[in-house]
Design a protein around this motif. Structure first.
Motif, PDB file in Angstrom:
ATOM      1  N   LEU A  18       0.853  -1.191   0.000  1.00 14.62           N
ATOM      2  CA  LEU A  18       0.000   0.000   0.000  1.00 14.62           C
ATOM      3  C   LEU A  18       0.891   1.244   0.000  1.00 14.62           C
ATOM      4  CD1 LEU A  18      -2.942   1.018   0.107  1.00 14.62           C
ATOM      5  CD2 LEU A  18      -2.699   1.103   2.584  1.00 14.62           C
ATOM      6  N   THR A  19       1.279   1.663  -1.186  1.00 11.56           N
ATOM      7  CA  THR A  19       2.087   2.874  -1.309  1.00 11.56           C
ATOM      8  C   THR A  19       1.198   4.081  -1.067  1.00 11.56           C
ATOM      9  OG1 THR A  19       1.656   3.045  -3.675  1.00 11.56           O
ATOM     10  CG2 THR A  19       3.604   1.766  -2.997  1.00 11.56           C
ATOM     11  N   ARG A  20       1.785   5.240  -0.973  1.00 12.08           N
ATOM     12  CA  ARG A  20       0.996   6.454  -0.734  1.00 12.08           C
ATOM     13  C   ARG A  20       0.035   6.722  -1.899  1.00 12.08           C
ATOM     14  NH1 ARG A  20       3.062   7.489   3.903  1.00 12.08           N
ATOM     15  NH2 ARG A  20       5.249   7.866   4.316  1.00 12.08           N
ATOM     16  N   ALA A  21       0.486   6.452  -3.124  1.00  9.73           N
ATOM     17  CA  ALA A  21      -0.394   6.650  -4.285  1.00  9.73           C
ATOM     18  C   ALA A  21      -1.548   5.651  -4.260  1.00  9.73           C
ATOM     19  CB  ALA A  21       0.407   6.509  -5.581  1.00  9.73           C
ATOM     20  N   GLU A  22      -1.263   4.401  -3.917  1.00 13.77           N
ATOM     21  CA  GLU A  22      -2.325   3.394  -3.823  1.00 13.77           C
ATOM     22  C   GLU A  22      -3.272   3.703  -2.666  1.00 13.77           C
ATOM     23  OE1 GLU A  22      -3.077   0.910  -5.906  1.00 13.77           O
ATOM     24  OE2 GLU A  22      -1.462   1.637  -7.187  1.00 13.77           O
ATOM     25  N   GLU A  23      -2.745   4.266  -1.596  1.00 10.46           N
ATOM     26  CA  GLU A  23      -3.597   4.653  -0.473  1.00 10.46           C
ATOM     27  C   GLU A  23      -4.587   5.733  -0.905  1.00 10.46           C
ATOM     28  OE1 GLU A  23      -3.309   6.809   3.880  1.00 10.46           O
ATOM     29  OE2 GLU A  23      -1.496   5.892   3.037  1.00 10.46           O
TER      30      GLU A  23
ATOM     31  N   GLU B 176     -14.602   6.561  -0.604  1.00 11.48           N
ATOM     32  CA  GLU B 176     -15.464   7.740  -0.555  1.00 11.48           C
ATOM     33  C   GLU B 176     -16.563   7.687  -1.613  1.00 11.48           C
ATOM     34  OE1 GLU B 176     -12.816  11.034  -1.018  1.00 11.48           O
ATOM     35  OE2 GLU B 176     -12.295  11.072   1.106  1.00 11.48           O
ATOM     36  N   ASN B 177     -16.332   6.985  -2.707  1.00 10.20           N
ATOM     37  CA  ASN B 177     -17.276   6.960  -3.824  1.00 10.20           C
ATOM     38  C   ASN B 177     -18.057   5.661  -3.916  1.00 10.20           C
ATOM     39  OD1 ASN B 177     -16.583   9.559  -4.736  1.00 10.20           O
ATOM     40  ND2 ASN B 177     -14.734   8.724  -5.668  1.00 10.20           N
ATOM     41  N   VAL B 178     -18.226   4.977  -2.805  1.00  8.14           N
ATOM     42  CA  VAL B 178     -18.976   3.728  -2.794  1.00  8.14           C
ATOM     43  C   VAL B 178     -20.462   4.033  -3.012  1.00  8.14           C
ATOM     44  CG1 VAL B 178     -19.328   3.626  -0.299  1.00  8.14           C
ATOM     45  CG2 VAL B 178     -19.134   1.528  -1.600  1.00  8.14           C
ATOM     46  N   HIS B 179     -21.130   3.240  -3.860  1.00  9.25           N
ATOM     47  CA  HIS B 179     -22.525   3.512  -4.224  1.00  9.25           C
ATOM     48  C   HIS B 179     -23.512   2.485  -3.681  1.00  9.25           C
ATOM     49  CE1 HIS B 179     -21.491   6.825  -6.827  1.00  9.25           C
ATOM     50  NE2 HIS B 179     -20.565   6.081  -7.397  1.00  9.25           N
ATOM     51  N   SER B 180     -23.006   1.365  -3.163  1.00 12.91           N
ATOM     52  CA  SER B 180     -23.923   0.347  -2.656  1.00 12.91           C
ATOM     53  C   SER B 180     -23.249  -0.425  -1.529  1.00 12.91           C
ATOM     54  CB  SER B 180     -24.337  -0.618  -3.769  1.00 12.91           C
ATOM     55  OG  SER B 180     -23.226  -1.399  -4.179  1.00 12.91           O
ATOM     56  N   LEU B 181     -24.058  -1.094  -0.741  1.00 14.92           N
ATOM     57  CA  LEU B 181     -23.529  -1.904   0.345  1.00 14.92           C
ATOM     58  C   LEU B 181     -22.711  -3.058  -0.218  1.00 14.92           C
ATOM     59  CD1 LEU B 181     -23.332  -2.470   3.354  1.00 14.92           C
ATOM     60  CD2 LEU B 181     -25.473  -3.746   3.184  1.00 14.92           C
TER      61      LEU B 181
ATOM     62  N   LYS C 224      -1.625   7.128  10.159  1.00 16.54           N
ATOM     63  CA  LYS C 224      -2.443   8.004   9.324  1.00 16.54           C
ATOM     64  C   LYS C 224      -3.420   7.201   8.473  1.00 16.54           C
ATOM     65  CE  LYS C 224       0.611  11.952   9.045  1.00 16.54           C
ATOM     66  NZ  LYS C 224       1.331  12.869   8.155  1.00 16.54           N
ATOM     67  N   THR C 225      -2.991   6.053   8.003  1.00 20.43           N
ATOM     68  CA  THR C 225      -3.870   5.197   7.209  1.00 20.43           C
ATOM     69  C   THR C 225      -4.994   4.644   8.077  1.00 20.43           C
ATOM     70  OG1 THR C 225      -1.979   4.602   5.838  1.00 20.43           O
ATOM     71  CG2 THR C 225      -3.931   3.216   5.651  1.00 20.43           C
ATOM     72  N   ARG C 226      -4.674   4.279   9.329  1.00 16.53           N
ATOM     73  CA  ARG C 226      -5.704   3.780  10.249  1.00 16.53           C
ATOM     74  C   ARG C 226      -6.756   4.836  10.538  1.00 16.53           C
ATOM     75  NH1 ARG C 226      -1.334   1.572  13.308  1.00 16.53           N
ATOM     76  NH2 ARG C 226      -1.592   3.261  14.783  1.00 16.53           N
ATOM     77  N   GLN C 227      -6.409   6.107  10.402  1.00 13.58           N
ATOM     78  CA  GLN C 227      -7.382   7.176  10.604  1.00 13.58           C
ATOM     79  C   GLN C 227      -8.092   7.539   9.300  1.00 13.58           C
ATOM     80  OE1 GLN C 227      -4.895  10.258  12.157  1.00 13.58           O
ATOM     81  NE2 GLN C 227      -4.843   9.407  14.225  1.00 13.58           N
ATOM     82  N   ALA C 228      -7.379   7.466   8.176  1.00 13.81           N
ATOM     83  CA  ALA C 228      -7.926   7.904   6.897  1.00 13.81           C
ATOM     84  C   ALA C 228      -8.980   6.948   6.350  1.00 13.81           C
ATOM     85  CB  ALA C 228      -6.800   8.065   5.878  1.00 13.81           C
ATOM     86  N   ILE C 229      -8.809   5.643   6.553  1.00 15.38           N
ATOM     87  CA  ILE C 229      -9.758   4.671   5.993  1.00 15.38           C
ATOM     88  C   ILE C 229     -11.144   4.829   6.627  1.00 15.38           C
ATOM     89  CG2 ILE C 229     -10.296   2.214   5.825  1.00 15.38           C
ATOM     90  CD1 ILE C 229      -7.323   1.739   5.221  1.00 15.38           C
ATOM     91  N   PRO C 230     -11.296   4.824   7.960  1.00 15.67           N
ATOM     92  CA  PRO C 230     -12.633   5.023   8.532  1.00 15.67           C
ATOM     93  C   PRO C 230     -13.240   6.384   8.167  1.00 15.67           C
ATOM     94  CG  PRO C 230     -11.181   4.113  10.180  1.00 15.67           C
ATOM     95  CD  PRO C 230     -10.329   4.479   9.011  1.00 15.67           C
ATOM     96  N   ALA C 231     -12.407   7.418   8.089  1.00 16.09           N
ATOM     97  CA  ALA C 231     -12.911   8.741   7.710  1.00 16.09           C
ATOM     98  C   ALA C 231     -13.448   8.718   6.284  1.00 16.09           C
ATOM     99  CB  ALA C 231     -11.822   9.786   7.852  1.00 16.09           C
ATOM    100  N   ALA C 232     -12.772   8.021   5.392  1.00 18.33           N
ATOM    101  CA  ALA C 232     -13.225   7.925   4.003  1.00 18.33           C
ATOM    102  C   ALA C 232     -14.533   7.146   3.914  1.00 18.33           C
ATOM    103  CB  ALA C 232     -12.155   7.264   3.146  1.00 18.33           C
ATOM    104  N   VAL C 233     -14.660   6.090   4.700  1.00 17.62           N
ATOM    105  CA  VAL C 233     -15.912   5.313   4.698  1.00 17.62           C
ATOM    106  C   VAL C 233     -17.054   6.189   5.195  1.00 17.62           C
ATOM    107  CG1 VAL C 233     -17.106   3.348   5.741  1.00 17.62           C
ATOM    108  CG2 VAL C 233     -14.766   3.081   4.933  1.00 17.62           C
ATOM    109  N   ARG C 234     -16.822   6.960   6.250  1.00 20.03           N
ATOM    110  CA  ARG C 234     -17.876   7.853   6.767  1.00 20.03           C
ATOM    111  C   ARG C 234     -18.281   8.902   5.732  1.00 20.03           C
ATOM    112  NH1 ARG C 234     -15.301   6.953  11.755  1.00 20.03           N
ATOM    113  NH2 ARG C 234     -16.738   5.900  13.156  1.00 20.03           N
TER     114      ARG C 234
END
Length: 133
Positions: free
Chosen positions: A36-41, A49-54, A100-110
């Motif tokens: 998981l490079t910074r670009a892949e992150e 952030e752009n998820v459209h369905s469950l 930072k990734t552990r914080q960014a992933i849940p924030a993006a899901v929200r």
């Protein structure tokens, strides 16, 4: 020792608690997270952030585990769910997963759930919270 350019660069010493050194110390350690490079992150955050369905969100969870070893659980919190903050998003402890990734992933899901509330309703319905509504 040369580092593979497709692996994530190390965090500055003392600023992160990712325990990356545990991965290099144990020969049988799961090093998928280092892909998981910074670009892949950034791409992962954008997709979350752009998820459209469950179903799409669940597929991303599955891909995150298969490709990176990241276990993410998303469920309604213990208290009343009045906003997206009431949905509990947890990442399992994993050596090599940057703070930072552990914080960014849940924030993006929200953010994704806020943009598409139908996904949040589907999540709540999957846990039988909207069965009588």
């Amino acid at each position: 020792m040369t580092s593979d350019p497709s692996l994530r660069s190390a965090c500055p010493a003392g600023l992160c608690d990712c325990r990356r050194e545990q991965l290099s110390a144990a020969p049988a350690a799961d090093t998928r997270i280092l892909r998981l490079t910074r670009a892949e992150e950034k791409r992962l955050i954008e997709r979350l952030e752009n998820v459209h369905s469950l179903a799409q969100l669940q597929r991303l969870q599955q891909l995150m585990f298969e490709q990176l070893g990241i276990r993410m659980s998303i469920a309604p919190g213990l208290n009343e769910v009045k906003s997206m903050r009431g949905i509990a998003i947890h990442l399992a402890e994993q050596p090599g997963l940057c703070r930072k990734t552990r914080q960014a992933i849940p924030a993006a899901v929200r953010r994704g759930l806020e943009q598409h509330p139908e996904v949040a309703y589907g999540l709540l319905n999957a846990h039988d919270l909207l069965r009588d509504a």
